[in-house]
Design a protein around this motif. Structure first.
Motif, short mmCIF file in Angstrom:
data_model
loop_
_atom_site.label_atom_id
_atom_site.label_comp_id
_atom_site.label_asym_id
_atom_site.label_seq_id
_atom_site.Cartn_x
_atom_site.Cartn_y
_atom_site.Cartn_z
N SER A 1 -8.39 -10.52 13.72
CA SER A 1 -9.00 -11.83 13.48
C SER A 1 -9.58 -11.91 12.06
O SER A 1 -9.71 -10.89 11.38
N GLU A 2 -9.94 -13.13 11.67
CA GLU A 2 -10.57 -13.32 10.35
C GLU A 2 -11.84 -12.49 10.24
O GLU A 2 -12.10 -11.89 9.20
N ALA A 3 -12.63 -12.48 11.30
CA ALA A 3 -13.89 -11.73 11.29
C ALA A 3 -13.63 -10.23 11.13
O ALA A 3 -14.35 -9.54 10.40
N GLU A 4 -12.60 -9.73 11.80
CA GLU A 4 -12.26 -8.31 11.68
C GLU A 4 -11.78 -7.97 10.27
O GLU A 4 -12.14 -6.93 9.71
N ILE A 5 -10.96 -8.87 9.70
CA ILE A 5 -10.49 -8.66 8.33
C ILE A 5 -11.69 -8.67 7.38
O ILE A 5 -11.79 -7.81 6.49
N LEU A 6 -12.60 -9.61 7.55
CA LEU A 6 -13.79 -9.68 6.70
C LEU A 6 -14.62 -8.41 6.81
O LEU A 6 -15.07 -7.86 5.80
N ASP A 7 -14.79 -7.90 8.03
CA ASP A 7 -15.54 -6.65 8.22
C ASP A 7 -14.87 -5.49 7.51
O ASP A 7 -15.52 -4.69 6.85
N ARG A 8 -13.55 -5.38 7.64
CA ARG A 8 -12.81 -4.30 6.99
C ARG A 8 -12.89 -4.45 5.46
O ARG A 8 -13.05 -3.47 4.75
N LEU A 9 -12.80 -5.69 4.98
CA LEU A 9 -12.89 -5.95 3.55
C LEU A 9 -14.28 -5.56 3.02
O LEU A 9 -14.40 -4.94 1.96
N LEU B 1 -14.80 -2.79 0.11
CA LEU B 1 -15.52 -3.10 -1.13
C LEU B 1 -16.76 -2.24 -1.28
O LEU B 1 -17.12 -1.84 -2.39
N HIS B 2 -17.42 -1.94 -0.18
CA HIS B 2 -18.59 -1.08 -0.25
C HIS B 2 -18.20 0.35 -0.60
O HIS B 2 -18.77 0.96 -1.50
N ASP B 3 -17.21 0.89 0.11
CA ASP B 3 -16.80 2.28 -0.11
C ASP B 3 -16.17 2.49 -1.49
O ASP B 3 -16.41 3.51 -2.13
N SER B 4 -15.37 1.54 -1.92
CA SER B 4 -14.62 1.70 -3.17
C SER B 4 -15.40 1.29 -4.42
O SER B 4 -15.22 1.87 -5.48
N PHE B 5 -16.24 0.26 -4.29
CA PHE B 5 -16.88 -0.31 -5.47
C PHE B 5 -18.41 -0.39 -5.38
O PHE B 5 -19.06 -0.90 -6.28
N GLY B 6 -18.98 0.08 -4.26
CA GLY B 6 -20.43 0.08 -4.11
C GLY B 6 -21.03 -1.31 -3.95
O GLY B 6 -22.20 -1.51 -4.24
N ARG C 1 -23.14 -9.29 0.33
CA ARG C 1 -22.65 -10.13 -0.77
C ARG C 1 -21.23 -10.64 -0.53
O ARG C 1 -20.76 -11.52 -1.24
N VAL C 2 -20.55 -10.04 0.45
CA VAL C 2 -19.14 -10.36 0.68
C VAL C 2 -19.02 -11.41 1.78
O VAL C 2 -19.07 -11.11 2.97
N VAL C 3 -18.92 -12.66 1.34
CA VAL C 3 -18.71 -13.79 2.25
C VAL C 3 -17.47 -14.54 1.76
O VAL C 3 -17.06 -14.36 0.61
N PRO C 4 -16.85 -15.36 2.60
CA PRO C 4 -15.60 -16.02 2.20
C PRO C 4 -15.65 -16.76 0.87
O PRO C 4 -14.67 -16.76 0.13
N ALA D 1 -8.84 -4.87 -9.02
CA ALA D 1 -7.96 -5.70 -8.19
C ALA D 1 -6.74 -4.90 -7.73
O ALA D 1 -6.30 -5.03 -6.58
N VAL D 2 -6.22 -4.06 -8.61
CA VAL D 2 -5.08 -3.21 -8.23
C VAL D 2 -5.52 -2.22 -7.16
O VAL D 2 -4.82 -2.01 -6.16
N ASP D 3 -6.69 -1.62 -7.35
CA ASP D 3 -7.22 -0.68 -6.34
C ASP D 3 -7.42 -1.38 -5.00
O ASP D 3 -7.10 -0.82 -3.95
N LEU D 4 -7.93 -2.60 -5.04
CA LEU D 4 -8.12 -3.37 -3.82
C LEU D 4 -6.79 -3.66 -3.14
O LEU D 4 -6.66 -3.53 -1.93
N ALA D 5 -5.79 -4.04 -3.93
CA ALA D 5 -4.46 -4.31 -3.37
C ALA D 5 -3.91 -3.07 -2.68
O ALA D 5 -3.31 -3.18 -1.59
N ILE D 6 -4.11 -1.90 -3.27
CA ILE D 6 -3.64 -0.65 -2.65
C ILE D 6 -4.36 -0.41 -1.33
O ILE D 6 -3.73 -0.04 -0.33
N LYS D 7 -5.65 -0.64 -1.31
CA LYS D 7 -6.42 -0.47 -0.06
C LYS D 7 -5.94 -1.44 1.01
O LYS D 7 -5.87 -1.09 2.19
N LEU D 8 -5.61 -2.67 0.61
CA LEU D 8 -5.12 -3.66 1.57
C LEU D 8 -3.74 -3.28 2.09
O LEU D 8 -3.42 -3.53 3.25
N GLN D 9 -2.93 -2.67 1.24
CA GLN D 9 -1.63 -2.18 1.68
C GLN D 9 -1.81 -1.09 2.73
O GLN D 9 -1.09 -1.07 3.74
#
Length: 81
Positions: A2-10, A14-19, A24-27, A42-50
């Motif tokens: 779900s959107e909420a699950e994706i937001l939680d994972r995101l 963002l916390h683990d990779s970029f502190g 602060r992470v809202v839609p 952004a590239v690092d984020l794309a890799i994490k999303l992959q």
């Protein structure tokens, strides 16, 4: 997922990779202006999303991503394909 699950994972990524604090992470949050991500981040984020989706993100799909909501839409699209 779900959107909420994706937001939680995101938030976790963002916390683990970029502190970045999860609160602060809202839609509506802008990745570059408000979270101070740069093009390398952004590239690092794309890799994490992959890794999250198990699917490859095409650069042209991620090029237009500007907000957390855009990332959620991109992840949903990847999960549907």
């Amino acid at each position: 997922m779900s959107e909420a699950e994706i937001l939680d994972r995101l938030r976790q990524i963002l916390h683990d990779s970029f502190g970045i604090e999860p609160a602060r992470v809202v839609p509506e949050t802008h990745l570059f202006e408000e979270l101070d991500l740069d093009s390398i981040d952004a590239v690092d984020l794309a890799i994490k999303l992959q890794e999250l989706t198990g699917r490859r993100i095409k650069p042209e799909e991620f090029r237009n991503v500007r907000t957390v909501a855009d990332v959620i839409v991109a992840v949903e699209s990847l999960l549907k394909s």
